[in-house]
Design an enzyme around this catalytic site. Structure first.
Site, short mmCIF file in Angstrom:
data_model
loop_
_atom_site.label_atom_id
_atom_site.label_comp_id
_atom_site.label_asym_id
_atom_site.label_seq_id
_atom_site.Cartn_x
_atom_site.Cartn_y
_atom_site.Cartn_z
N GLU A 51 13.10 -3.57 -3.81
CA GLU A 51 12.48 -3.55 -5.06
C GLU A 51 12.83 -3.06 -6.26
O GLU A 51 12.98 -3.89 -7.36
CB GLU A 51 11.11 -2.76 -4.83
CG GLU A 51 10.15 -2.73 -6.00
CD GLU A 51 9.02 -1.67 -5.60
OE1 GLU A 51 8.19 -1.93 -6.56
OE2 GLU A 51 9.18 -1.10 -4.93
N GLY B 213 0.96 -1.13 -0.08
CA GLY B 213 0.15 -0.05 0.08
C GLY B 213 0.66 1.35 0.08
O GLY B 213 0.92 1.96 1.05
N ASN C 298 11.11 5.98 -14.07
CA ASN C 298 12.63 6.27 -14.54
C ASN C 298 12.82 7.58 -14.41
O ASN C 298 14.17 7.83 -14.25
CB ASN C 298 12.67 5.52 -15.95
CG ASN C 298 12.75 4.14 -15.93
OD1 ASN C 298 12.46 3.49 -14.73
ND2 ASN C 298 12.82 3.40 -17.03
#
Length: 398
Positions: free
Chosen positions: A244, A127, A384
């Site tokens: 991540e 979340g 990015n």
């Protein structure tokens, strides 16, 4: 860094291959390689198989159920899984919130949540993003107000991957609206069965229900579910995002895609000759392969530094940018080589059980869908453009 595998590492590669040959169901591998829809049972079943072998939490400390693998062993494992067509390990529990709990959690939180992540009892969702707060995550507005032994949470999260299956969600919430953006945020663990939570599906352009909106309406969360200190959740968030973004390099996945690209280009004919004989196409494939090899070396170097205690924040941003651009480039070439077969998928073809007439060949049935999926890679995990700003400030000092 020695770029050649040692005898022990080569032996480990063979061990992984033997495991995959024995334990990876052929029907599941076919789903993955052909881009078919995977069920929750498929994903959970593979996680259970990995856990039974002791290979599920390969980034955790050994004493908590991890493998003790080196960075090179993790790299080998990921690469072989991609080549064999194993389902990707969902990162939200074992790769994201697990390490955060290990580093910042209380002994009670570790004792309760970590075993449930390992054995698949709890399916986790992330979340973070909100409408208007994606790459600028520190601007999030979901509010948590202290009320005795609970926080009362109100707000909305969006693009929440597979929240329709989730038992728990880890959330960034604002606990001090008067503080500077990052300093007023806390990290909460929230049971998805708590009254006041609504999950609404978002069906994407490829026809899939992968992401969701999640609404919190006076959701009561025990204070015991706070990870780290109140208003210090940004520290947890940065730690998690580093994991991540490094993973988003997707080197093993890109290698498998390039192998698929070459195989298709060898089958497809133009003027009676394989497309792979076309010098322009060969040059385009070679350019992507060179970039992939450079990214692989950077990935190993950065992960090795991390294993020795170094910081990987800005470097992980570099991997995220380059890795996602490479995966997009490969799927662009894949669609290019199949020409008129690059049509939108048929919904029925996504099911492994579909026995009707195929509009596409096996390899082209879902390439259009994969192409659309890859477009989002340069957005999620921090766009990015934002990652390039991080690199310019932290590495180039611009």
């Amino acid at each position: 860094m020695d770029i050649h595998f040692t005898p022990d590492e080569l032996a480990f590669r063979e061990e992984v291959r033997s495991f995959l040959r024995e334990k990876l169901p052929a029907s599941l591998a076919a789903k993955v390689k052909l881009g078919k829809r995977q069920s929750k049972a498929d994903i959970c079943g593979w996680m259970s198989t990995l856990n039974a072998r002791g290979w599920y939490a390969n980034g955790w400390p050994v004493e908590l159920g991890g493998t003790g693998w080196s960075v090179i062993q993790k790299h080998i494992f990921d690469e072989e899984c991609a080549q064999f067509g194993a389902p990707r390990v969902l990162p939200f529990g074992v790769v994201m919130v697990g390490p955060v709990i290990i580093k910042f959690g209380t002994p009670e939180q570790k004792a309760h949540y970590l075993p449930r992540i390992l054995d698949g009892t709890d399916w986790w969702a992330q979340g973070y993003s909100e409408p208007g707060s994606g790459s600028d995550l520190a601007s999030l507005k979901t509010r948590a107000v202290r009320d005795g032994d609970h926080y009362v949470v109100n707000g909305q999260k969006t693009w929440t991957t597979l929240a329709q299956h989730a038992d728990w969600i880890f959330c960034l919430v604002r606990t001090d609206p008067e503080a500077k953006a990052q300093r007023g945020i806390s990290f909460l663990l929230i049971d998805m069965n708590t009254p006041g939570i609504t999950v609404r599906p978002i069906v994407t352009l490829d026809g899939e229900h992968e992401v969701n909106e999640v609404f919190f309406d006076n959701v009561r969360v025990p204070v015991a579910n706070l990870v780290g200190e109140e208003n210090q959740g940004w520290t947890c968030a940065k730690y998690l995002l580093t994991h991540e973004r490094t993973g988003l390099a997707g080197v093993g996945f890109s290698k498998a895609l390039i192998a698929q690209l070459k195989a298709i280009a060898q089958e497809q004919l133009c003027d009676g000759k394989p497309l792979l004989d076309n010098p322009l196409l060969r040059a385009q494939i070679a350019e992507v392969e060179i970039q992939l090899k450079a990214t692989e070396m950077s990935n190993l170097r950065i992960l090795a530094a991390s294993q020795e205690g170094g910081e990987t924040g800005a470097q992980s941003s570099l991997l995220k940018v380059k890795g996602t651009e490479i995966r997009q480039a490969i799927t662009h070439l894949l669609r290019k080589v199949i020409g008129p077969y690059a049509l939108p998928f048929l919904e029925e073809e996504l099911e492994q059980s579909y026995a009707g007439e195929l509009l596409h060949t096996d390899y082209s049935a879902t390439l259009a869908s994969q192409y659309f999926i890859m477009r989002k890679l340069s957005i999620y995990g921090g766009s990015n453009e934002i990652q390039k700003n991080i690199v310019s400030k932290m590495i180039l000092e611009l």
